[in-house]
Enzyme design. Structure first.
Site, PDB file in Angstrom:
ATOM      1  N   HIS A  45       0.810  -1.218   0.000  1.00 50.53           N
ATOM      2  CA  HIS A  45       0.000   0.000   0.000  1.00 50.53           C
ATOM      3  C   HIS A  45       0.846   1.272   0.000  1.00 50.53           C
ATOM      4  O   HIS A  45       0.427   2.293  -0.548  1.00 50.53           O
ATOM      5  CB  HIS A  45      -0.962  -0.001   1.194  1.00 50.53           C
ATOM      6  N   ASP A  95      -8.263   5.764  -6.498  1.00 56.88           N
ATOM      7  CA  ASP A  95      -7.321   6.032  -7.594  1.00 56.88           C
ATOM      8  C   ASP A  95      -7.966   6.859  -8.700  1.00 56.88           C
ATOM      9  O   ASP A  95      -7.467   6.881  -9.833  1.00 56.88           O
ATOM     10  CB  ASP A  95      -6.783   4.714  -8.170  1.00 56.88           C
TER      11      ASP A  95
END
Length: 222
Positions: free
Chosen positions: A89, A122
Site C-alpha cells: 500500500h 485512484d
C-alpha cells in the site's frame, strides 16, 4: 525610586507582555484556521483539491467565459488493486502522488489555470485548458505523459491510466461534463482490457500488465 513611577513602569511592562501573549494566541489561531480550511478542501495524500473543492472551483470555471476552451478529464490507475497487492500500500500511495503531481502540471498557469483534483481512491478529475487535436488524441497524449517511468519498490516501472476527456461548452453543467468524461474513461478502460491477456497470478501480473522492465541504468522519472 518613585513608587508611582515604578508602578507605572510595571503596568506598561505587564500590558506589553499581555499584548505579546495575545498576539501570539491570535497568530496561532489564524494558523490553525488556515490549516483547517486547507484540510477541508484538499486531499491529505496528494495535496490536490478534493471532490468538494473540485466541484466548487469547477463550477466557477465552467461559468467563466474567459476560462474557456476547457476540457473535462476523468482518469484512474489501471490495475491499482493489483499494484497494492504486489508492491504494498505504501507503493500504491507513491503511485497516486506521482500521478497526481503529473496530472496537476496540465492545469495551466495564470488566469486560465484550471483545476485538478483527487476524487477518491485512484480516481482523479480535472478541468484543464484544451489542447490541439481531437478529444481522443488529447486523452492519448495525457495517458502517455502519465505513464512515464517512475521508481517504485526499487524498480523502474510504468503504470498506465485510463483517461476520459470531453470538451466543455460555456454555461454547461459541470456534473454533466464530468459524467460524460467518466463514461469516456470507462470506454477507454474496456478497450484496454480487451487488448490484455487475462491475468492468472500475481507473479504473472508483476511481469506483464503492471510494469515494463527497462534497461538497468540509474534513470528515473517522477
Amino acid at each position: 525610586m518613585d513608587p508611582l513611577a515604578f508602578l507605572a513602569g510595571a503596568a506598561v511592562a505587564a500590558g506589553a507582555c499581555a499584548a505579546w501573549v495575545s498576539q501570539r494566541r491570535v497568530t496561532r489561531l489564524r494558523r490553525q484556521l488556515t490549516a483547517e480550511r486547507h484540510a477541508a478542501c484538499h486531499d491529505p495524500l496528494t495535496g490536490l483539491p478534493n471532490r468538494r473543492a473540485f466541484y466548487s472551483r469547477g463550477a466557477e470555471l465552467v461559468g467563466d467565459p474567459h476560462a474557456h476552451p476547457l476540457v473535462a478529464v476523468v482518469l484512474d490507475v489501471d490495475g491499482f488493486k493489483q499494484i497494492n497487492d504486489v508492491y504494498g500500500h505504501s507503493a500504491g500511495d507513491e503511485v497516486l502522488v506521482t500521478i497526481g503531481h503529473r496530472f496537476a502540471s496540465c492545469a495551466g498557469e495564470g488566469p486560465r489555470r484550471g483545476i485538478v483534483a483527487r476524487l477518491g481512491g485512484d480516481e482523479f478529475a480535472g478541468l484543464i485548458p484544451e489542447r490541439d487535436g481531437e478529444p481522443d488524441e488529447q486523452a492519448a497524449r495525457l495517458a502517455d505523459m502519465l505513464a512515464a517511468p517512475m521508481r517504485l519498490g526499487g524498480q523502474v516501472v510504468s503504470v498506465s491510466t485510463s483517461v476520459g476527456l470531453v470538451p466543455v461548452e460555456p454555461s454547461a453543467h459541470l456534473a454533466d461534463a464530468v459524467h460524460r468524461a467518466d463514461a469516456a474513461m470507462y470506454r477507454a478502460k474496456r478497450h484496454t482490457q480487451r487488448r490484455r491477456t487475462p491475468l492468472v497470478t500475481h507473479q504473472h501480473v508483476l511481469h506483464t500488465s503492471l510494469r515494463r522492465e527497462l534497461p538497468t541504468h540509474p534513470t528515473s522519472a517522477t
